[in-house]
Design a protein around this motif. Structure first.
Motif, PDB file in Angstrom:
ATOM      1  N   ILE A  59       0.845  -1.206   0.000  1.00  0.00           N
ATOM      2  CA  ILE A  59       0.000   0.000   0.000  1.00  0.00           C
ATOM      3  C   ILE A  59       0.879   1.255   0.000  1.00  0.00           C
ATOM      4  CG2 ILE A  59      -1.765   1.273   1.349  1.00  0.00           C
ATOM      5  CD1 ILE A  59      -2.905  -1.400   0.628  1.00  0.00           C
ATOM      6  N   GLY A  60       2.079   1.111   0.541  1.00  0.00           N
ATOM      7  CA  GLY A  60       2.925   2.297   0.726  1.00  0.00           C
ATOM      8  C   GLY A  60       2.515   3.034   1.982  1.00  0.00           C
ATOM      9  N   THR A  61       2.213   2.302   3.053  1.00  0.00           N
ATOM     10  CA  THR A  61       1.771   2.942   4.298  1.00  0.00           C
ATOM     11  C   THR A  61       2.912   3.748   4.913  1.00  0.00           C
ATOM     12  OG1 THR A  61       2.457   1.231   5.879  1.00  0.00           O
ATOM     13  CG2 THR A  61       0.318   0.912   4.801  1.00  0.00           C
ATOM     14  N   THR A  62       2.569   4.512   5.930  1.00  0.00           N
ATOM     15  CA  THR A  62       3.591   5.293   6.634  1.00  0.00           C
ATOM     16  C   THR A  62       4.352   4.425   7.641  1.00  0.00           C
ATOM     17  OG1 THR A  62       1.980   5.944   8.303  1.00  0.00           O
ATOM     18  CG2 THR A  62       2.251   7.438   6.431  1.00  0.00           C
ATOM     19  N   GLY A  63       3.901   3.192   7.840  1.00  0.00           N
ATOM     20  CA  GLY A  63       4.600   2.280   8.761  1.00  0.00           C
ATOM     21  C   GLY A  63       4.401   2.640  10.228  1.00  0.00           C
ATOM     22  N   ARG A  64       3.382   3.412  10.521  1.00  0.00           N
ATOM     23  CA  ARG A  64       3.161   3.855  11.901  1.00  0.00           C
ATOM     24  C   ARG A  64       2.186   2.959  12.677  1.00  0.00           C
ATOM     25  NH1 ARG A  64       6.990   6.444   9.859  1.00  0.00           N
ATOM     26  NH2 ARG A  64       7.298   8.662  10.235  1.00  0.00           N
ATOM     27  N   GLY A  65       1.742   1.879  12.049  1.00  0.00           N
ATOM     28  CA  GLY A  65       0.849   0.941  12.754  1.00  0.00           C
ATOM     29  C   GLY A  65      -0.624   1.321  12.699  1.00  0.00           C
ATOM     30  N   ILE A  66      -0.961   2.217  11.800  1.00  0.00           N
ATOM     31  CA  ILE A  66      -2.332   2.765  11.763  1.00  0.00           C
ATOM     32  C   ILE A  66      -3.368   1.684  11.423  1.00  0.00           C
ATOM     33  CG2 ILE A  66      -3.824   4.482  10.637  1.00  0.00           C
ATOM     34  CD1 ILE A  66      -1.477   5.719  12.324  1.00  0.00           C
ATOM     35  N   GLY A  67      -3.160   0.980  10.306  1.00  0.00           N
ATOM     36  CA  GLY A  67      -4.135  -0.035   9.879  1.00  0.00           C
ATOM     37  C   GLY A  67      -4.359  -1.102  10.940  1.00  0.00           C
ATOM     38  N   PRO A  68      -3.276  -1.747  11.433  1.00  0.00           N
ATOM     39  CA  PRO A  68      -3.458  -2.787  12.452  1.00  0.00           C
ATOM     40  C   PRO A  68      -4.149  -2.269  13.724  1.00  0.00           C
ATOM     41  CG  PRO A  68      -1.295  -2.990  11.447  1.00  0.00           C
ATOM     42  CD  PRO A  68      -1.897  -1.726  10.901  1.00  0.00           C
ATOM     43  N   THR A  69      -3.949  -1.022  14.090  1.00  0.00           N
ATOM     44  CA  THR A  69      -4.612  -0.483  15.298  1.00  0.00           C
ATOM     45  C   THR A  69      -6.110  -0.345  15.063  1.00  0.00           C
ATOM     46  OG1 THR A  69      -2.587   0.735  15.778  1.00  0.00           O
ATOM     47  CG2 THR A  69      -4.554   1.378  17.011  1.00  0.00           C
ATOM     48  N   TYR A  70      -6.483   0.184  13.907  1.00  0.00           N
ATOM     49  CA  TYR A  70      -7.926   0.295  13.601  1.00  0.00           C
ATOM     50  C   TYR A  70      -8.567  -1.084  13.465  1.00  0.00           C
ATOM     51  CZ  TYR A  70      -8.164   5.388  13.136  1.00  0.00           C
ATOM     52  OH  TYR A  70      -8.166   6.739  13.402  1.00  0.00           O
ATOM     53  N   GLU A  71      -7.813  -2.061  12.945  1.00  0.00           N
ATOM     54  CA  GLU A  71      -8.359  -3.431  12.854  1.00  0.00           C
ATOM     55  C   GLU A  71      -8.735  -3.922  14.243  1.00  0.00           C
ATOM     56  OE1 GLU A  71      -5.587  -6.159  10.992  1.00  0.00           O
ATOM     57  OE2 GLU A  71      -5.207  -4.672   9.434  1.00  0.00           O
ATOM     58  N   ASP A  72      -7.843  -3.699  15.203  1.00  0.00           N
ATOM     59  CA  ASP A  72      -8.107  -4.172  16.571  1.00  0.00           C
ATOM     60  C   ASP A  72      -9.237  -3.395  17.229  1.00  0.00           C
ATOM     61  OD1 ASP A  72      -6.315  -6.191  16.413  1.00  0.00           O
ATOM     62  OD2 ASP A  72      -4.806  -5.312  17.732  1.00  0.00           O
ATOM     63  N   LYS A  73      -9.338  -2.118  16.895  1.00  0.00           N
ATOM     64  CA  LYS A  73     -10.445  -1.320  17.452  1.00  0.00           C
ATOM     65  C   LYS A  73     -11.779  -1.921  17.000  1.00  0.00           C
ATOM     66  CE  LYS A  73     -12.676   3.164  16.947  1.00  0.00           C
ATOM     67  NZ  LYS A  73     -12.528   4.593  16.734  1.00  0.00           N
ATOM     68  N   VAL A  74     -11.901  -2.134  15.692  1.00  0.00           N
ATOM     69  CA  VAL A  74     -13.158  -2.661  15.154  1.00  0.00           C
ATOM     70  C   VAL A  74     -13.351  -4.116  15.583  1.00  0.00           C
ATOM     71  CG1 VAL A  74     -14.446  -3.089  13.018  1.00  0.00           C
ATOM     72  CG2 VAL A  74     -13.098  -1.022  13.244  1.00  0.00           C
ATOM     73  N   GLY A  75     -12.242  -4.821  15.765  1.00  0.00           N
ATOM     74  CA  GLY A  75     -12.304  -6.212  16.209  1.00  0.00           C
ATOM     75  C   GLY A  75     -12.504  -6.359  17.717  1.00  0.00           C
ATOM     76  N   ARG A  76     -12.646  -5.227  18.390  1.00  0.00           N
ATOM     77  CA  ARG A  76     -12.948  -5.187  19.835  1.00  0.00           C
ATOM     78  C   ARG A  76     -11.841  -5.779  20.712  1.00  0.00           C
ATOM     79  NH1 ARG A  76     -18.811  -7.546  18.609  1.00  0.00           N
ATOM     80  NH2 ARG A  76     -17.417  -8.905  17.455  1.00  0.00           N
ATOM     81  N   ARG A  77     -10.581  -5.688  20.207  1.00  0.00           N
ATOM     82  CA  ARG A  77      -9.472  -6.111  21.060  1.00  0.00           C
ATOM     83  C   ARG A  77      -8.477  -4.967  21.256  1.00  0.00           C
ATOM     84  NH1 ARG A  77      -9.753  -9.491  16.586  1.00  0.00           N
ATOM     85  NH2 ARG A  77      -8.554  -8.242  15.144  1.00  0.00           N
ATOM     86  N   GLY A  78      -8.942  -3.741  21.021  1.00  0.00           N
ATOM     87  CA  GLY A  78      -8.054  -2.589  21.173  1.00  0.00           C
ATOM     88  C   GLY A  78      -7.788  -2.276  22.630  1.00  0.00           C
ATOM     89  N   ILE A  79      -6.669  -1.619  22.884  1.00  0.00           N
ATOM     90  CA  ILE A  79      -6.384  -1.118  24.229  1.00  0.00           C
ATOM     91  C   ILE A  79      -6.519   0.398  24.143  1.00  0.00           C
ATOM     92  CG2 ILE A  79      -4.704  -1.017  26.112  1.00  0.00           C
ATOM     93  CD1 ILE A  79      -3.498  -3.614  25.088  1.00  0.00           C
ATOM     94  N   ARG A  80      -7.343   0.932  25.058  1.00  0.00           N
ATOM     95  CA  ARG A  80      -7.675   2.351  24.962  1.00  0.00           C
ATOM     96  C   ARG A  80      -6.817   3.206  25.897  1.00  0.00           C
ATOM     97  NH1 ARG A  80     -14.128   2.845  25.409  1.00  0.00           N
ATOM     98  NH2 ARG A  80     -14.692   2.512  23.237  1.00  0.00           N
ATOM     99  N   PHE A  81      -6.832   4.497  25.612  1.00  0.00           N
ATOM    100  CA  PHE A  81      -6.058   5.451  26.415  1.00  0.00           C
ATOM    101  C   PHE A  81      -6.418   5.317  27.893  1.00  0.00           C
ATOM    102  CE2 PHE A  81      -5.302   9.882  27.975  1.00  0.00           C
ATOM    103  CZ  PHE A  81      -3.948   9.942  27.731  1.00  0.00           C
TER     104      PHE A  81
END
Ligand code: GDP
Ligand code: IMO
Ligand code: MG
Length: 433
Positions: free
Chosen positions: A127-149
């Motif tokens: 994709i040419g991502t910025t490599g900052r982990g953005i996609g995988p973090t949103y995946e976990d948010k929607v997948g309900r396994r995210g860790i929140r602030f």
């Protein structure tokens, strides 16, 4: 009262940071609602340049509240570095100026590692991502396994959630991506080490915004990335993983759409894109190089050279529609100063068909060729012009044409990176006051 959303109307880097900084003068609160430190928003005050990745672009104005809404994903290390950098420059002297919603999802070390390793594994299909982990973090948010602030501020909750998720992440890293697993204790120590420094910023965006509205504040919602990088409406799969269009401000900050008064789309006078994906008006020739050099088109986050091309009205009309734009702010007009003629794409040709709407089908989009109209250049330096009427006739003709093609008023023209290189035609805040 004005609640104004600013969005990128192209593929990002349109100059959102500069325009948010300008409009902050008329607002009391500035809210980021999506994305993370994939963004790089540049502000130039006098000769001092500041690049912000997470903190809203209102932060250089003393006393203006900056809120990071629930829709954002946050890397605590980057966030703390940004805070420190601002404090050193004399900004953010009062921590109450900044607030982070407790529901913000944290970017974890495994998100970054997965992002980078997946790109490597994808080879030419990356994709040419910025490599900052953005996609995988949103995946976990929607997948309900995210860790929140807010979880970070409760050590036992944080440790439990990390323990639950890390086994799965390590399995994926080792067995699918051929990467080293991550150590639970190390992550835990690192992140819990940030917690006390971050506690003072915890808040709730939605209630804070509600209070601000009731107190008669004007509020600015600062988009990151651009409409064509939106996960639903962009050039999927070559997009980012959040809702970059104006609707994202409502879910990403906790405000209802009935309270939004204006939506301003930022567009360059030409187009750039960084990363992979379709770009119908891309120039691979000397003109593309010229635009890159004149516009200093290198990424504010990754330093990558940006791809360049002519203004694409078909794509801009897409942004007008998907955001419900009430105005366009046209930036980097000065970059075209030297050109004899300027090309503008007003339609696409696909086989024998003429398309005036941006195709949703990726395969069709890839096969489209632009149909250009030529407009006269102004061949003079407009960087110091302060009044719209004093711009060369050719500039005003270009603006008139953009308004006619898109059906959307151009409310502002930017003629340089600095604050004082901004010509406002209609001030959306002044109108409401
Ligand atoms: P953002 O991500 O949308 O905030 O945009 P970036 O900061 O990534 O990229 C925009 C770049 O253009 C920055 O280097 C700005 O300082 C610069 N810039 C913004 N407006 C203008 C303008 O009108 N003219 C010129 N020459 N540069 C501008
Ligand atoms: P600002 O806010 C330009 C692009 C990346 C890549 C795609 C996905 O400064 O305008 P990601 O890391 O988000 O998963 O990458 O999106 N991209 C941007 N391009 N400006 C940005 O932000 C961008 N943020 C992400 O280059 O193509
Ligand atoms: Mg940028």
């Amino acid at each position: 009262m004005a609640n104004l959303i600013i969005v990128g109307a192209q593929w990002g880097d349109e100059g959102k940071g500069k325009i948010v900084d300008i409009y902050t003068e008329y607002a009391q609160d500035v809210v980021r609602f999506q994305g993370g430190n994939n963004a790089g928003h540049t502000l130039v005050v006098g000769d001092q340049k500041t690049v912000l990745h997470l903190i809203p672009s209102g932060i250089l104005h003393e006393g203006k509240r900056c809120i990071i809404g629930n829709g954002v994903v946050l890397d605590p290390k980057v966030f703390l570095e940004e805070i420190e950098g601002l404090k050193k420059k004399g900004y953010l002297q009062d921590d109450r100026q900044l607030m982070v919603d407790g529901a913000v999802n944290l970017i974890m070390p495994y998100h970054k590692r997965i992002d980078i390793a997946r790109e490597l594994k994808s080879g030419a299909k990356k994709i040419g991502t910025t490599g900052r982990g953005i996609g995988p973090t949103y995946e976990d948010k929607v997948g309900r396994r995210g860790i929140r602030f807010a979880d970070l501020l409760k050590p036992e909750t944080f440790k439990r959630k990390l323990h639950e998720v890390l086994a799965e992440k390590n399995f994926y890293l080792e067995n699918f991506l051929d990467e080293q697993p991550l150590d639970e204790q190390e992550i835990s120590d690192e992140y819990l080490g940030y917690a006390e420094k971050l506690r003072c910023y915890l808040g709730r965006a939605s209630t804070e915004i509600d209070r601000a509205i009731k107190a008669g504040h004007n509020i600015l919602f600062e988009g990151a990335q651009g409409s064509l990088l939106d996960v639903d409406h962009g050039t999927y799969p070559y997009v980012t993983s959040s809702s970059t269009v104006a609707g994202g401000a409502c879910t990403g900050a906790g405000i209802g759409p009935s309270l939004i008064t204006d939506v301003i789309g930022i567009s360059k006078a030409y187009v750039t894109r960084v990363g992979e994906g379709p770009f119908p008006t891309e120039l691979h020739d000397e003109m593309g190089e010229r635009l890159r050099a004149a516009g200093h088109e290198f990424g504010a986050t990754t330093g990558r050279p940006r791809r360049t091309g002519w203004l694409d009205i078909v794509a801009l009309k897409e942004a007008v529609r998907t955001n419900g734009l009430t105005g366009i702010a046209l930036t980097k007009m000065d970059v075209l100063n030297d050109l004899e003629t300027i090309k503008v794409c007003t339609a696409y040709k696909h086989g024998e068909r003429l398309l005036e709407e941006f195709p949703q089908d990726f395969d069709i989009l890839r096969e489209c060729t632009p149909v250009y109209e030529e407009v006269a250049g102004w061949q003079s330096d407009i960087n110091a012009v302060q009044k719209y009427a004093e711009l060369p006739q050719q500039v005003r003709d270009y603006v008139d044409k953009i308004e006619a093609w898109t059906g959307c008023p151009v409310v502002l023209v930017s003629v340089g990176p600095r604050r004082d290189q901004t010509i406002q035609r209609i001030n959306p805040f002044a109108e409401k006051n």
